[in-house]
Design a protein around this motif. Sequence first.
Motif: not given
Length: 279
Positions: A167-168, A171, A195
């Motif tokens: 996910r980081t 993003l 986030e």
Amino acid sequence: MTAQGTVAQAATGAGLSVSAPAVAAPAGASAAVGVPARPRPPVPPAAPSGPASPDGPGVSVQIDGEGAGRSQAVTIIVLMTVLSVAPALLLLMTSFTKIVIVLGLTRQAMGTPTIPPNQVIVGIALFLSLFVMGGVVKDVNDQAIQPYLSGRVTMTQAFDRGEAPLRTFMLRQTGRQELQTMITLSKSPQPARREDVSFTTLLPAFVLSELKSAFIIGFVIFIPFLVIDLVVASVLMSMGMMMLPPVMISLPFKILLFIMVDGWSLITTALVASYQQGG
């Protein structure tokens, strides 16, 4: 007179006694001649023996508990599911999409639509994706896969831990406009932070951002090759060579230009640097 009678009379006259040999009766035969032997009574079958005692010798079969079998079956199902969706995960959640599109546009810009072949393009994109995603893969393995295999975390916890590094990364590579577009289309409330966006909204936004970046890089790559095509076409038109295809004349010059500027290294550097700058 028979021969036996003659021998008997001679023996009697000589004072000798002759006895006839005794013939043994067959076993089970009756003493009386001509009477058939009585059949023996049938022997009753032996009663079946009971089950062997636990302490005695024998074969014992022990079946594991229901929980162990269920856990193994669930693990196999999860592994088969991961293998079936692995191509989609590779295409949509990593850098593979942008890299393979840029390499394909480079091939088209050079005027060689079949060189390098598709297998080579896909192979280069795959290994470049592994190079770019090396840190993310290491984090997922250390935080999710190894703890789950060692039994320290459950499957749900492993999924949550593996989602965090991915996910980081997504993003960092997702543009604000694409993310806002997907939030609006999903009709979900505006998150307070980037986030906090859901993974189902982040994934298509990441794919849109990758497509946009890939086509921007492809446009920049097309410009020098397009200039060469225009120059060659103008020269041929001025010389009156209308029947000669300009592509046949411009192709050697485009390949020469690509070699002189070390095109593959420039493209690879630009692709890797785009992810490092995004991080």
